[in-house]
Design a protein around this motif. Structure first.
Motif, PDB file in Angstrom:
ATOM      1  N   UNK A   1       0.819  -1.213   0.000  1.00 21.75           N
ATOM      2  CA  UNK A   1       0.000   0.000   0.000  1.00 21.75           C
ATOM      3  C   UNK A   1       0.851   1.261   0.000  1.00 21.75           C
ATOM      4  N   UNK A   2       2.153   1.087   0.034  1.00 25.91           N
ATOM      5  CA  UNK A   2       3.044   2.230  -0.101  1.00 25.91           C
ATOM      6  C   UNK A   2       3.393   2.953   1.181  1.00 25.91           C
ATOM      7  N   UNK A   3       3.134   2.330   2.319  1.00 28.84           N
ATOM      8  CA  UNK A   3       3.576   2.955   3.569  1.00 28.84           C
ATOM      9  C   UNK A   3       5.099   3.038   3.589  1.00 28.84           C
ATOM     10  N   UNK A   4       5.604   4.129   4.146  1.00 30.16           N
ATOM     11  CA  UNK A   4       7.055   4.353   4.093  1.00 30.16           C
ATOM     12  C   UNK A   4       7.756   4.033   5.412  1.00 30.16           C
ATOM     13  N   UNK A   5       6.994   4.101   6.506  1.00 27.27           N
ATOM     14  CA  UNK A   5       7.633   3.917   7.809  1.00 27.27           C
ATOM     15  C   UNK A   5       6.861   2.935   8.684  1.00 27.27           C
ATOM     16  N   UNK A   6       7.596   2.370   9.615  1.00 26.96           N
ATOM     17  CA  UNK A   6       6.983   1.437  10.566  1.00 26.96           C
ATOM     18  C   UNK A   6       7.537   1.706  11.965  1.00 26.96           C
ATOM     19  N   UNK A   7       6.748   1.338  12.982  1.00 29.15           N
ATOM     20  CA  UNK A   7       7.311   1.330  14.335  1.00 29.15           C
ATOM     21  C   UNK A   7       6.740   0.154  15.118  1.00 29.15           C
ATOM     22  N   UNK A   8       7.537  -0.282  16.054  1.00 30.81           N
ATOM     23  CA  UNK A   8       7.176  -1.455  16.835  1.00 30.81           C
ATOM     24  C   UNK A   8       6.796  -0.984  18.231  1.00 30.81           C
ATOM     25  N   UNK A   9       5.549  -1.217  18.591  1.00 34.43           N
ATOM     26  CA  UNK A   9       5.059  -0.735  19.886  1.00 34.43           C
ATOM     27  C   UNK A   9       5.005  -1.908  20.866  1.00 34.43           C
ATOM     28  N   UNK A  10       5.716  -1.755  21.982  1.00 34.24           N
ATOM     29  CA  UNK A  10       5.779  -2.841  22.966  1.00 34.24           C
ATOM     30  C   UNK A  10       4.600  -2.765  23.917  1.00 34.24           C
ATOM     31  N   UNK A  11       4.258  -3.890  24.476  1.00 30.75           N
ATOM     32  CA  UNK A  11       3.290  -3.903  25.578  1.00 30.75           C
ATOM     33  C   UNK A  11       4.086  -3.459  26.797  1.00 30.75           C
ATOM     34  N   UNK A  12       3.663  -2.401  27.436  1.00 27.85           N
ATOM     35  CA  UNK A  12       4.473  -1.916  28.553  1.00 27.85           C
ATOM     36  C   UNK A  12       4.103  -2.613  29.847  1.00 27.85           C
ATOM     37  N   UNK A  13       4.465  -3.869  29.920  1.00 28.29           N
ATOM     38  CA  UNK A  13       4.235  -4.595  31.163  1.00 28.29           C
ATOM     39  C   UNK A  13       5.560  -5.185  31.631  1.00 28.29           C
ATOM     40  N   UNK A  14       5.524  -5.867  32.749  1.00 29.40           N
ATOM     41  CA  UNK A  14       6.759  -6.396  33.335  1.00 29.40           C
ATOM     42  C   UNK A  14       7.445  -7.405  32.434  1.00 29.40           C
ATOM     43  N   UNK A  15       6.671  -8.048  31.574  1.00 30.43           N
ATOM     44  CA  UNK A  15       7.247  -9.096  30.736  1.00 30.43           C
ATOM     45  C   UNK A  15       7.962  -8.559  29.490  1.00 30.43           C
ATOM     46  N   UNK A  16       7.754  -7.269  29.192  1.00 29.94           N
ATOM     47  CA  UNK A  16       8.389  -6.725  28.003  1.00 29.94           C
ATOM     48  C   UNK A  16       9.905  -6.763  28.158  1.00 29.94           C
ATOM     49  N   UNK A  17      10.591  -7.374  27.219  1.00 32.49           N
ATOM     50  CA  UNK A  17      12.044  -7.540  27.373  1.00 32.49           C
ATOM     51  C   UNK A  17      12.772  -6.292  26.898  1.00 32.49           C
ATOM     52  N   UNK A  18      14.052  -6.257  27.164  1.00 31.87           N
ATOM     53  CA  UNK A  18      14.874  -5.091  26.870  1.00 31.87           C
ATOM     54  C   UNK A  18      14.924  -4.821  25.356  1.00 31.87           C
ATOM     55  N   UNK A  19      14.939  -5.880  24.560  1.00 29.86           N
ATOM     56  CA  UNK A  19      14.974  -5.710  23.105  1.00 29.86           C
ATOM     57  C   UNK A  19      13.710  -4.999  22.616  1.00 29.86           C
ATOM     58  N   UNK A  20      12.571  -5.467  23.099  1.00 32.50           N
ATOM     59  CA  UNK A  20      11.298  -4.886  22.665  1.00 32.50           C
ATOM     60  C   UNK A  20      11.203  -3.425  23.111  1.00 32.50           C
ATOM     61  N   UNK A  21      11.703  -3.133  24.321  1.00 29.37           N
ATOM     62  CA  UNK A  21      11.720  -1.753  24.809  1.00 29.37           C
ATOM     63  C   UNK A  21      12.565  -0.883  23.890  1.00 29.37           C
ATOM     64  N   UNK A  22      13.709  -1.431  23.472  1.00 31.27           N
ATOM     65  CA  UNK A  22      14.612  -0.667  22.607  1.00 31.27           C
ATOM     66  C   UNK A  22      13.954  -0.358  21.259  1.00 31.27           C
ATOM     67  N   UNK A  23      13.289  -1.357  20.665  1.00 33.27           N
ATOM     68  CA  UNK A  23      12.579  -1.109  19.403  1.00 33.27           C
ATOM     69  C   UNK A  23      11.518  -0.040  19.605  1.00 33.27           C
ATOM     70  N   UNK A  24      10.787  -0.191  20.695  1.00 32.49           N
ATOM     71  CA  UNK A  24       9.703   0.731  21.009  1.00 32.49           C
ATOM     72  C   UNK A  24      10.242   2.157  21.104  1.00 32.49           C
TER      73      UNK A  24
END
Ligand SMILES: [Zn+2]
Ligand SMILES: [Zn+2]
Length: 249
Positions: free
Chosen positions: A196-219
């Motif tokens: 569909x031609x979207x140019x950008x993406x972002x990864x949104x983490x679930x902000x709970x205790x289980x969210x790991x450091x990698x997911x936080x960094x992407x977020x």
């Protein structure tokens, strides 16, 4: 195994379309596949199926459920072209660990760690992983309030992660048949967004205790050019348990 899978690809595609039509939403597909994981392991334990049949069914169901999840993410009627793009990704992601996992299980059976016919543990009562159809698993996990790393250590200490008992084997099977559907659903959505031609993406983490450091960094890294961020469950130590979602613009 790759050869076997390639031969049956068209068959898998057909079955995946049927599965996607039947369950319609990824969370429902995931629940269904958890129930099937339990049924499969019970069938092996209770000698209702031979090892060869179990192995073959694991391969089939792993691929078909991943394809079905992609179809649900793609959400179009003419999904075949995009689905073709999912195939090598599914095969590359799932088959190497599945081959290893099956070899381990076989070893446990051959050495008597897992005893066929052993019904000392009734795992139907264990509400294992919330595998009872309709139960919600991830929320229960979160209530325990430990992150995946701590959980991994705990599992290793208790030999739970190794699949050395029938119930833990069933929960490991679910990590092939059920939980990866989330990531593959996102892959389907990604292919559409790209189209569909979207140019950008972002990864949104679930902000709970289980969210790991990698997911936080992407977020925290926010918007990136499309294609630069890995799908949820990839590139993070939550693996298939990751429940980040992707936004496009
Ligand atoms: Zn993570
Ligand atoms: Zn995540």
């Amino acid at each position: 195994m790759v050869g076997m899978a390639t031969k049956r690809r068209q068959d898998y595609m057909k079955q995946a379309h049927t599965l996607a039509q039947k369950y319609k939403e990824q969370p429902i597909l995931e629940e269904r596949m958890k129930a099937e994981s339990l049924g499969l392991v019970k069938g092996l334990r209770d000698k209702l199926m031979r090892w060869e049949e179990y192995e073959r069914t694991m391969l089939d169901k792993t691929l078909v459920s991943a394809l079905a999840a992609c179809i649900l993410g793609i959400k179009e009627n003419t999904t075949n072209q995009k689905l073709e793009k999912c195939w090598p990704i599914i095969v590359g992601d799932m088959l190497p660990p599945l081959t290893k996992f099956l070899a381990e299980t076989k070893e446990y059976i051959d050495s008597g760690v897992l005893r066929l016919g052993d019904q000392t543990l009734d795992f139907a009562d264990k509400s294992l992983l919330g595998v009872v159809p309709g139960a919600i698993d991830l929320e229960t996990d979160e209530l325990r309030g430990i992150n995946p790393e701590e959980e991994g250590t705990l599992e290793a200490e208790q030999s739970r992660a190794q699949g050395k008992t029938w119930p833990t084997l069933a929960s490991r099977v679910a990590r092939y048949l059920a939980t990866p559907t989330f990531s593959f659903y996102n892959l389907g959505e990604y292919l559409v967004a790209q189209d569909q031609g979207f140019k950008e993406m972002r990864r949104v983490a679930k902000h709970d205790k289980k969210t790991c450091i990698d997911c936080k960094t992407y977020d925290e890294s926010g918007w990136s050019p499309i294609g630069e961020l890995p799908m949820p469950g990839k590139g993070c130590r939550c693996y298939d348990r990751c429940r980040c979602y992707i936004e496009y613009r």
